[in-house]
Scaffold this motif. Structure first.
Motif, PDB file in Angstrom:
ATOM      1  N   TRP A  66       0.889  -1.163   0.000  1.00 38.40           N
ATOM      2  CA  TRP A  66       0.000   0.000   0.000  1.00 38.40           C
ATOM      3  C   TRP A  66       0.919   1.202   0.000  1.00 38.40           C
ATOM      4  O   TRP A  66       1.656   1.424   0.951  1.00 38.40           O
ATOM      5  CB  TRP A  66      -0.906  -0.013   1.239  1.00 38.40           C
ATOM      6  N   PHE A  67       0.883   1.967  -1.068  1.00 41.50           N
ATOM      7  CA  PHE A  67       1.868   3.027  -1.249  1.00 41.50           C
ATOM      8  C   PHE A  67       1.227   4.401  -1.099  1.00 41.50           C
ATOM      9  O   PHE A  67       0.272   4.734  -1.800  1.00 41.50           O
ATOM     10  CB  PHE A  67       2.497   2.900  -2.643  1.00 41.50           C
ATOM     11  N   SER A  68       1.766   5.192  -0.190  1.00 42.85           N
ATOM     12  CA  SER A  68       1.186   6.499   0.107  1.00 42.85           C
ATOM     13  C   SER A  68       1.741   7.608  -0.779  1.00 42.85           C
ATOM     14  O   SER A  68       2.948   7.785  -0.901  1.00 42.85           O
ATOM     15  CB  SER A  68       1.456   6.833   1.574  1.00 42.85           C
ATOM     16  N   HIS A 125       5.688  13.290  -1.178  1.00 44.84           N
ATOM     17  CA  HIS A 125       5.871  14.698  -0.831  1.00 44.84           C
ATOM     18  C   HIS A 125       6.859  14.798   0.323  1.00 44.84           C
ATOM     19  O   HIS A 125       7.783  15.603   0.298  1.00 44.84           O
ATOM     20  CB  HIS A 125       4.539  15.338  -0.409  1.00 44.84           C
ATOM     21  N   ASP A 126       6.654  13.967   1.340  1.00 44.05           N
ATOM     22  CA  ASP A 126       7.462  14.042   2.563  1.00 44.05           C
ATOM     23  C   ASP A 126       8.927  13.720   2.321  1.00 44.05           C
ATOM     24  O   ASP A 126       9.811  14.338   2.903  1.00 44.05           O
ATOM     25  CB  ASP A 126       6.909  13.078   3.628  1.00 44.05           C
ATOM     26  N   SER A 127       9.187  12.750   1.451  1.00 45.23           N
ATOM     27  CA  SER A 127      10.576  12.296   1.262  1.00 45.23           C
ATOM     28  C   SER A 127      11.361  13.192   0.315  1.00 45.23           C
ATOM     29  O   SER A 127      12.568  13.034   0.158  1.00 45.23           O
ATOM     30  CB  SER A 127      10.574  10.880   0.693  1.00 45.23           C
ATOM     31  N   GLY A 128      10.657  14.115  -0.342  1.00 44.08           N
ATOM     32  CA  GLY A 128      11.348  14.970  -1.303  1.00 44.08           C
ATOM     33  C   GLY A 128      11.498  14.322  -2.667  1.00 44.08           C
ATOM     34  O   GLY A 128      12.173  14.861  -3.554  1.00 44.08           O
ATOM     35  N   ALA A 129      10.858  13.169  -2.849  1.00 46.84           N
ATOM     36  CA  ALA A 129      10.997  12.441  -4.118  1.00 46.84           C
ATOM     37  C   ALA A 129      10.454  13.260  -5.287  1.00 46.84           C
ATOM     38  O   ALA A 129      11.008  13.232  -6.386  1.00 46.84           O
ATOM     39  CB  ALA A 129      10.277  11.099  -4.032  1.00 46.84           C
ATOM     40  N   ALA A 188       2.683  15.423 -11.088  1.00 49.31           N
ATOM     41  CA  ALA A 188       4.063  15.455 -10.579  1.00 49.31           C
ATOM     42  C   ALA A 188       4.296  14.295  -9.612  1.00 49.31           C
ATOM     43  O   ALA A 188       5.306  13.596  -9.678  1.00 49.31           O
ATOM     44  CB  ALA A 188       4.340  16.784  -9.891  1.00 49.31           C
ATOM     45  N   ALA A 189       3.330  14.100  -8.724  1.00 44.81           N
ATOM     46  CA  ALA A 189       3.452  13.000  -7.765  1.00 44.81           C
ATOM     47  C   ALA A 189       3.470  11.663  -8.489  1.00 44.81           C
ATOM     48  O   ALA A 189       4.227  10.754  -8.136  1.00 44.81           O
ATOM     49  CB  ALA A 189       2.294  13.050  -6.773  1.00 44.81           C
ATOM     50  N   ASP A 190       2.664  11.576  -9.519  1.00 46.00           N
ATOM     51  CA  ASP A 190       2.569  10.319 -10.257  1.00 46.00           C
ATOM     52  C   ASP A 190       3.869   9.994 -10.993  1.00 46.00           C
ATOM     53  O   ASP A 190       4.254   8.832 -11.125  1.00 46.00           O
ATOM     54  CB  ASP A 190       1.417  10.395 -11.262  1.00 46.00           C
ATOM     55  N   ILE A 191       4.536  11.036 -11.487  1.00 47.87           N
ATOM     56  CA  ILE A 191       5.833  10.815 -12.135  1.00 47.87           C
ATOM     57  C   ILE A 191       6.813  10.249 -11.100  1.00 47.87           C
ATOM     58  O   ILE A 191       7.482   9.244 -11.341  1.00 47.87           O
ATOM     59  CB  ILE A 191       6.387  12.120 -12.740  1.00 47.87           C
ATOM     60  N   ALA A 192       6.849  10.893  -9.946  1.00 49.12           N
ATOM     61  CA  ALA A 192       7.750  10.424  -8.887  1.00 49.12           C
ATOM     62  C   ALA A 192       7.409   8.998  -8.484  1.00 49.12           C
ATOM     63  O   ALA A 192       8.284   8.171  -8.237  1.00 49.12           O
ATOM     64  CB  ALA A 192       7.664  11.357  -7.680  1.00 49.12           C
TER      65      ALA A 192
END
Length: 559
Positions: A263-265, A270-274, A321-325
């Motif tokens: 289960w991937f949050s 965002h938190d990890s800076g990825a 952007a999140a999806d790319i990461a």
RNA sequence: GCGCCUGUAGCUCAGUUGGACAGAGCAACGGACUUCUAAUCCGUAGGUCGCAGGUUCGAAUCCUGCCAGGCGUGCCA
């Protein structure tokens, strides 16, 4: 190696040898052999296998296809194959008729392999990830999610059976705008529940389930957050509700037979800076530019209609952007094949997502998006209108209550992903001949009944040597032939990501069994024939139950 | 407007890399239960593969144009 493949390879090799001999003898003027097929003809009269080799050679050899077929069959040697006879037919096909003996080895194979029958190693242990459902944790699972769950899980089962190293993943959209709306909706419900007359946000989640969520929150915390700072109140509500919604989703999917490895949050990215990191990488490669205070990705380079915003002018990254990461993260985890199941309403996202991967140096072909068309529910011949915005929709748990898990899973898998699915509730819950699920399950139950009675009569143990040559009835031979196809069906469906091939095969296999059942008695007949038929029936039972397990449907012992 | 998906029998849909007269289930019609579950089986009938061109030995399948339906075309996800 499965029997069908083995038999096919023998014939293909013999064909190649024949063509080369003909060439040496100067009867065929060719420099290379084309990629010909050896397929099972649609018509039984055309034999067990047929090849188009002669027709493909026609151009280069400058001879009529039928003439080439003549030459090849002249040089064709049957030794080392199961071929009994061959003939030239139609425009230039060569048809092969086989000695049935090869079929009998299939029965022994199945009895030996048991629950492994159908598995193969075509995947060679390659790491593959299937991400599916990934519904927003702001509400309940609807029909689209349900179809995704059934398809995704079956695809994962198929890949596993085909020898891939499969991981099932759920992406939790626990960040971004919808969480903001979620917070506003929860806050409004909270304040309303405590007697305040506040308006409900227009863009909010109108579902009744949020009212219940807030009620249980109040049971726990009372009106403690009534006077609190709005941000603090929203944070507490969101934290509680996300947790509640997610455990609910997890439970419902589990009840549907779907369990995830990961289960991937989204928030973790965002938190990890990825996200920042991957944006910087895109920027340094020259794929990002600034316009109107926002950062844009040049997705139009990759067939997208226009460029896409990745960081809004307020500095907040978009979902994209999140999806790319996220997808970079998938590849970093070593997956060689990344499969996503998306609703067709996300198809616009495909080109830019693949484009972003390409821009970052990954192979976009390793990312495969399976799009599924929408589900329409019918009841009493009428279409049920659904709207997520107003919270009026049938949920997955309601569907399971209504039609049961087996019918639901079978129906979702029955249609290819890219066709619209009309889900007939009345049909799915009808316990009658029209219902395709029962047709298949009934075949399994019938076999179990025979085996039970064999056991009572003390004849269930097969002798060491069973003479399967005694199986001569056409319905017996066709049934074995279908059983023999199972490994290829599984491997083919896995590689093509087409689980609906399974339900099709299921009804064919069940149909052939039912015909056999009416034609041939199994019990209370001559002992040697009984043994052979008991062996066959057990092989069919194994195949049916392995098949149903892949679809996520139970194989009942009685009905 | 542009992009993606779909259009095959009355209905719901298959048709795998182009292959032999286009398939299944349901519905319709006619048959089969003193024997292992009739939630079954056997048979009959039903189609210009949306339309028009093209490619080739051969097209439901590939290409082009058109028609119809769905979805998308947000600093939403």
């Amino acid at each position: 190696m499965n029997r069908v493949k083995l038999v096919q390879r023998q014939i293909k090799d013999a064909l190649i040898t024949a063509a080369l001999k003909a060439q040496e003898a100067g009867e065929l003027q060719i420099t290379s052999l084309p990629d010909f097929v050896l397929e099972v003809p649609r018509e039984k009269q055309h034999g067990d296998f047929a090849t188009n080799l002669a027709m493909l050679l026609a151009k280069e050899a400058k001879k009529a296809p039928r003439q080439i077929a003549e030459i090849i069959s002249k040089y064709f040697s049957k030794t080392g194959t199961w071929v009994e006879s061959l003939e030239i037919a139609g425009p230039g096909f060569i048809n092969f008729r086989l000695d049935n003996s090869w079929l009998f080895e299939v029965v022994s194979d199945v009895l030996k392999e048991k629950h492994n029958y159908g598995r193969s190693d075509v995947g060679k242990g390659k790491k593959v990830q299937v991400e599916f459902v990934s519904a927003n944790p702001t509400g309940l699972l609807h029909m689209g999610n349900a179809r995704g769950a059934a398809l995704g899980d079956t695809i994962a089962n198929l890949l596993d059976a085909a020898g891939f190293d499969v991981s099932r993943e759920y992406y939790i959209n626990d960040a971004g705008n919808q969480i903001h709306n979620f917070a506003l909706s929860l806050e409004a419900r909270y304040l309303q529940a405590l007697g305040m007359d506040v308006p409900f946000p227009e863009e909010g989640y109108h579902g009744e389930d949020l009212v219940e969520t807030v009620e249980s929150f109040i049971k726990l915390h009372g009106d403690k957050y009534l006077q609190a700072d709005s941000q603090e109140r929203q944070d507490a509500l969101v934290k509680y509700a996300l947790n509640e919604k997610l455990s609910h989703i997890r439970q419902v999917l589990h009840d549907f037979g779907v369990d995830y490895d990961v289960w991937f949050s989204e928030q973790s990215l965002h938190d990890s800076g990825a996200i920042k990191k991957v944006m910087a990488a895109l920027q340094s490669r020259g794929y990002i530019y600034e316009k109107d205070g926002a950062l844009w990705f040049k997705s139009s380079l990759y067939g997208d209609e226009k460029d896409e915003v990745v960081v809004r002018s307020n500095g907040v990254p978009t979902y994209f952007a999140a999806d790319i990461a996220y997808h970079v993260n998938k590849f970093e985890r070593g997956f060689e094949w990344v499969i996503n199941l998306w609703g067709a309403d996300h198809h616009g996202h495909v080109a830019r997502m693949k484009g972003a991967m390409e821009a970052l140096g990954y192979n976009p072909d390793q990312l495969q998006i399976v799009l599924m068309q929408l589900v329409r529910l019918f009841s009493g011949g009428e279409m049920l209108r659904m709207s997520k915005r107003t919270g009026q929709y049938v949920t997955l748990s309601e569907l399971m209550e209504e039609v049961g898990r087996d019918a639901a899973r079978y129906f979702f898998v029955m249609r290819s992903a890219d066709s619209h699915l009309d889900f007939d509730l009345d049909l799915a819950k009808s316990e009658s001949a029209e219902n395709p699920v029962y047709y298949v399950q009934y075949a399994h139950a019938r076999i179990c009944s025979i085996l039970r009675q064999a056991k009572e009569a003390g004849v269930s143990e097969l002798p060491v040597q069973v003479n399967y040559q005694l199986l001569t009835d056409p319905s017996e031979l066709e049934l074995i032939r279908k059983v023999a196809d199972f490994p290829d069906v599984v491997a083919g469906a896995a590689l093509a990501l087409e689980p609906h091939r399974l339900t099709r095969y299921a009804s064919e296999l069940a149909g052939l069994f039912h015909s056999f059942y009416t034609n041939c008695r199994v019990l209370n007949i001559e002992a040697d024939l009984m043994a052979a038929r008991l062996g066959l029936v057990q092989a069919v039972k194994i195949t049916l139950s392995n098949l149903l397990r892949l679809i996520g449907v139970t194989a009942p012992e009685r009905m």
